[in-house]
Design a protein around this motif. Structure first.
Motif, PDB file in Angstrom:
ATOM      1  N   ILE A  12       0.845  -1.210   0.000  1.00  0.00           N
ATOM      2  CA  ILE A  12       0.000   0.000   0.000  1.00  0.00           C
ATOM      3  C   ILE A  12       0.878   1.257   0.000  1.00  0.00           C
ATOM      4  CG2 ILE A  12      -1.951   1.189   1.075  1.00  0.00           C
ATOM      5  CD1 ILE A  12      -2.667  -1.431   2.494  1.00  0.00           C
ATOM      6  N   ASP A  33      11.935   2.773   5.143  1.00  0.00           N
ATOM      7  CA  ASP A  33      11.503   1.368   5.122  1.00  0.00           C
ATOM      8  C   ASP A  33      12.692   0.474   5.471  1.00  0.00           C
ATOM      9  OD1 ASP A  33       8.971  -0.211   3.372  1.00  0.00           O
ATOM     10  OD2 ASP A  33      10.737  -1.336   4.008  1.00  0.00           O
ATOM     11  N   ASP A  59      14.810   1.253  10.352  1.00  0.00           N
ATOM     12  CA  ASP A  59      13.854   0.472  11.153  1.00  0.00           C
ATOM     13  C   ASP A  59      13.068   1.434  12.044  1.00  0.00           C
ATOM     14  OD1 ASP A  59      12.612  -1.179  13.020  1.00  0.00           O
ATOM     15  OD2 ASP A  59      14.330  -2.534  13.176  1.00  0.00           O
ATOM     16  N   PHE A  79       2.620   3.496   7.386  1.00  0.00           N
ATOM     17  CA  PHE A  79       2.169   2.191   6.881  1.00  0.00           C
ATOM     18  C   PHE A  79       2.997   1.041   7.461  1.00  0.00           C
ATOM     19  CE2 PHE A  79       1.240   5.085   3.282  1.00  0.00           C
ATOM     20  CZ  PHE A  79      -0.055   4.724   2.947  1.00  0.00           C
ATOM     21  N   SER A  83       2.383  -7.372   8.386  1.00  0.00           N
ATOM     22  CA  SER A  83       0.978  -7.237   7.985  1.00  0.00           C
ATOM     23  C   SER A  83       0.241  -8.551   7.711  1.00  0.00           C
ATOM     24  CB  SER A  83       0.910  -6.355   6.728  1.00  0.00           C
ATOM     25  OG  SER A  83       1.455  -7.054   5.617  1.00  0.00           O
ATOM     26  N   TYR A 150      -1.584 -10.530  14.870  1.00  0.00           N
ATOM     27  CA  TYR A 150      -1.506  -9.359  13.984  1.00  0.00           C
ATOM     28  C   TYR A 150      -2.492  -8.280  14.417  1.00  0.00           C
ATOM     29  CZ  TYR A 150      -2.704  -6.384  10.003  1.00  0.00           C
ATOM     30  OH  TYR A 150      -3.005  -5.285   9.215  1.00  0.00           O
ATOM     31  N   LYS A 154      -1.905  -4.471  15.948  1.00  0.00           N
ATOM     32  CA  LYS A 154      -2.422  -3.255  15.310  1.00  0.00           C
ATOM     33  C   LYS A 154      -3.338  -2.500  16.281  1.00  0.00           C
ATOM     34  CE  LYS A 154      -1.926  -1.895  11.605  1.00  0.00           C
ATOM     35  NZ  LYS A 154      -0.853  -1.027  10.995  1.00  0.00           N
ATOM     36  N   ASN A 180      -7.091  -4.787   1.352  1.00  0.00           N
ATOM     37  CA  ASN A 180      -6.743  -4.122   0.094  1.00  0.00           C
ATOM     38  C   ASN A 180      -6.351  -5.141  -0.973  1.00  0.00           C
ATOM     39  OD1 ASN A 180      -5.361  -0.861   0.623  1.00  0.00           O
ATOM     40  ND2 ASN A 180      -6.670  -1.935   2.043  1.00  0.00           N
TER      41      ASN A 180
HETATM   42  P1  NAD Z   1       3.274  -4.881   3.445  1.00  0.00           P
HETATM   43  O1  NAD Z   1       3.565  -6.058   4.326  1.00  0.00           O
HETATM   44  O2  NAD Z   1       3.127  -5.078   1.979  1.00  0.00           O
HETATM   45  O3  NAD Z   1       4.429  -3.791   3.630  1.00  0.00           O
HETATM   46  C1  NAD Z   1       4.932  -3.417   4.876  1.00  0.00           C
HETATM   47  C2  NAD Z   1       6.170  -2.558   4.647  1.00  0.00           C
HETATM   48  O4  NAD Z   1       6.662  -2.158   5.943  1.00  0.00           O
HETATM   49  C3  NAD Z   1       7.320  -3.305   3.955  1.00  0.00           C
HETATM   50  O5  NAD Z   1       7.872  -2.496   2.936  1.00  0.00           O
HETATM   51  C4  NAD Z   1       8.320  -3.543   5.070  1.00  0.00           C
HETATM   52  O6  NAD Z   1       9.672  -3.589   4.614  1.00  0.00           O
HETATM   53  C5  NAD Z   1       8.065  -2.343   5.972  1.00  0.00           C
HETATM   54  N1  NAD Z   1       8.469  -2.598   7.364  1.00  0.00           N
HETATM   55  C6  NAD Z   1       8.164  -3.685   8.133  1.00  0.00           C
HETATM   56  N2  NAD Z   1       8.748  -3.571   9.331  1.00  0.00           N
HETATM   57  C7  NAD Z   1       9.398  -2.386   9.350  1.00  0.00           C
HETATM   58  C8  NAD Z   1      10.176  -1.716  10.323  1.00  0.00           C
HETATM   59  N3  NAD Z   1      10.403  -2.236  11.524  1.00  0.00           N
HETATM   60  N4  NAD Z   1      10.686  -0.502  10.010  1.00  0.00           N
HETATM   61  C9  NAD Z   1      10.477   0.046   8.780  1.00  0.00           C
HETATM   62  N5  NAD Z   1       9.778  -0.570   7.808  1.00  0.00           N
HETATM   63  C10 NAD Z   1       9.234  -1.764   8.094  1.00  0.00           C
HETATM   64  O7  NAD Z   1       2.009  -4.194   4.079  1.00  0.00           O
HETATM   65  P2  NAD Z   1       0.777  -3.483   3.362  1.00  0.00           P
HETATM   66  O8  NAD Z   1      -0.177  -4.514   2.923  1.00  0.00           O
HETATM   67  O9  NAD Z   1       1.292  -2.477   2.387  1.00  0.00           O
HETATM   68  O10 NAD Z   1       0.108  -2.738   4.601  1.00  0.00           O
HETATM   69  C11 NAD Z   1       0.492  -1.414   4.948  1.00  0.00           C
HETATM   70  C12 NAD Z   1      -0.257  -0.996   6.207  1.00  0.00           C
HETATM   71  O11 NAD Z   1      -1.660  -1.081   5.978  1.00  0.00           O
HETATM   72  C13 NAD Z   1       0.023  -1.870   7.426  1.00  0.00           C
HETATM   73  O12 NAD Z   1       0.127  -1.031   8.548  1.00  0.00           O
HETATM   74  C14 NAD Z   1      -1.171  -2.777   7.514  1.00  0.00           C
HETATM   75  O13 NAD Z   1      -1.425  -3.164   8.846  1.00  0.00           O
HETATM   76  C15 NAD Z   1      -2.268  -1.873   6.992  1.00  0.00           C
HETATM   77  N6  NAD Z   1      -3.384  -2.582   6.361  1.00  0.00           N
HETATM   78  C16 NAD Z   1      -3.161  -3.404   5.303  1.00  0.00           C
HETATM   79  C17 NAD Z   1      -4.241  -4.060   4.715  1.00  0.00           C
HETATM   80  C18 NAD Z   1      -4.057  -4.956   3.522  1.00  0.00           C
HETATM   81  O14 NAD Z   1      -5.051  -5.533   3.060  1.00  0.00           O
HETATM   82  N7  NAD Z   1      -2.878  -5.092   2.968  1.00  0.00           N
HETATM   83  C19 NAD Z   1      -5.538  -3.871   5.215  1.00  0.00           C
HETATM   84  C20 NAD Z   1      -5.716  -3.024   6.310  1.00  0.00           C
HETATM   85  C21 NAD Z   1      -4.629  -2.368   6.868  1.00  0.00           C
END
Ligand code: NAD
Ligand code: TYD
Length: 338
Positions: A12, A33, A59, A79, A83, A150, A154, A180
């Motif tokens: 996202i 990231d 981090d 973000f 996840s 998870y 959150k 998403n």
């Molecule tokens: P994703 O897993 O695709 O990406 C997560 C990103 O965070 C990655 O690029 C990862 O390298 C980075 N990351 C992880 N740990 C980290 C750290 N300690 N420091 C810095 N970077 C770090 O996740 P996504 O699907 O893009 O989701 C993004 C956000 O949206 C999340 O907070 C998730 O909880 C929320 N969300 C996602 C969905 C979904 O359907 N994908 C739905 C509702 C909410």
């Protein structure tokens, strides 16, 4: 305006950066990231030469790295997270560390840097599970009842974000959105896993009876919802964001994908259910619709068809992802599947 996007190399976050630079070419984006298994800089290939875009590998749990990235930042869009529910069942520790501790580190740094807005991206999963027997939906007043490591992590992050608003006056907003889907989604999640498995001639694993229901939000609609909240949302408020109006279960989604791809249903394979699997999620997104004029641009069928086409046309992208670290996880999670 300078925006610090955390987790911008993930699904996202990357879509948000591409969306924002296209619609706000004068703004600067700093993408912070850690590049975990889910972070992929190839997601940002179309913007990485843009002078308004900068990447910092770091981090969110590391105070020094976060403090330095926060310099000169007006707005944070958070973000970064672990996840994936199934991974949280295999190992919860990284979820607590990144989602809870990392969010607290970011909040402290944002407070010190006096940012004008801290927007936290969260999930509808914090509200727990609904029954198939009702038509009820989650809304902003639904009590928290997370049921997986998870969603519990959150929920912890959401509570911290609200606490920093009430206790310290940090100008926050939160969106709790549904599942998403769209381009650049890591193929461990249902929709990209199904499409890419079908393209590879593999089975599509369906957990349990397949009659689990999620609300589905196209990623660009989500990016637009966050844009509306940043522009006109009220500080301290939460907005629920969802994408569909009628329930659709996992099995029906897979059948729809197979139909779009002109395939029969022989590739469906029922596998062991997820422990504690939440039966149904549904989101009432009338508040953001009423107050900020947001609504999804297209219906589910249109966006799903477009998503299938994207994966068909971007085989290079997902093949590289699937041949990497993803492989080890896949073998562990689906050890009995074909
Ligand atoms: P994703 O897993 O695709 O990406 C997560 C990103 O965070 C990655 O690029 C990862 O390298 C980075 N990351 C992880 N740990 C980290 C750290 N300690 N420091 C810095 N970077 C770090 O996740 P996504 O699907 O893009 O989701 C993004 C956000 O949206 C999340 O907070 C998730 O909880 C929320 N969300 C996602 C969905 C979904 O359907 N994908 C739905 C509702 C909410
Ligand atoms: P997922 O994409 O993991 O998102 P979440 O668990 O956050 O909702 O799963 C969506 C739904 O699809 C969920 O009910 C679990 C189910 N599912 C399967 O049936 N098979 C799979 O291989 C995966 C990954 C998910």
């Amino acid at each position: 305006m300078r925006i610090l996007v955390t987790g911008g190399a993930g699904f996202i976050g990357a879509n948000f950066i591409i969306y924002w630079l296209k619609n706000h070419p004068d703004d600067e984006i700093v993408n912070f990231d850690k590049l975990t298994y889910a972070g992929n800089l190839e997601n940002l290939a179309t913007v990485d030469k843009n002078p308004k875009y900068r990447f910092i590998q770091g981090d969110i749990c590391a105070v020094n790295e976060v403090t330095s990235a926060m310099q000169g930042v007006d707005t944070v869009v958070h973000f970064a997270a672990e996840s994936h529910v199934d991974r949280s069942i295999l190992e919860a520790a990284p979820f607590v560390m990144t989602n809870v501790v990392g969010t607290q580190v970011l909040l402290d740094a944002a407070l010190k840097a006096k940012v004008k807005r801290f927007h936290h991206v969260s999930t509808d999963e914090v509200f727990g599970a609904l029954s198939l027997k009702t038509k009820s939906k989650f809304n902003e007043a639904t009590p928290y009842d997370p049921r997986s490591p998870y969603s519990a992590s959150k929920a912890g992050s959401d509570h911290l974000v609200r606490a920093y608003y009430h206790t310290f006056g940090l100008p926050i907003t939160i969106t709790n959105c549904s599942n998403n889907y769209g381009p650049y989604q890591f193929p461990e999640k249902l929709i990209p896993l199904a499409i890419t498995n079908i393209l590879e001639g593999k089975k599509v694993p369906i957990y349990g009876d397949g009659k689990y229901v999620r609300d589905w939000l196209y990623v660009d609609d989500h990016c637009e919802a966050i844009e509306r909240v940043l522009q006109n949302g009220k500080v301290g408020e939460t907005y629920c964001v969802g994408g569909v109006t009628e329930d659709i279960n996992n099995l029906d989604i897979i059948k729809l994908i197979l139909k779009i791809m002109n395939k029969d249903e022989s590739s469906i394979e029922y596998v062991t259910d997820r422990p504690g699997h939440d039966r149904r999620y549904a989101v009432d997104w009338s508040k953001i619709n009423r107050e900020l004029g947001w609504k999804p641009k297209n219906d589910f069928n249109t966006w799903l068809t477009q998503t299938v086409h994207w994966y068909q046309e971007n085989e290079n992208w997902w093949k590289r992802v699937k041949s990497g670290a993803y492989k080890t996880y896949y073998e562990k999670q689906y050890k009995n599947a074909v």
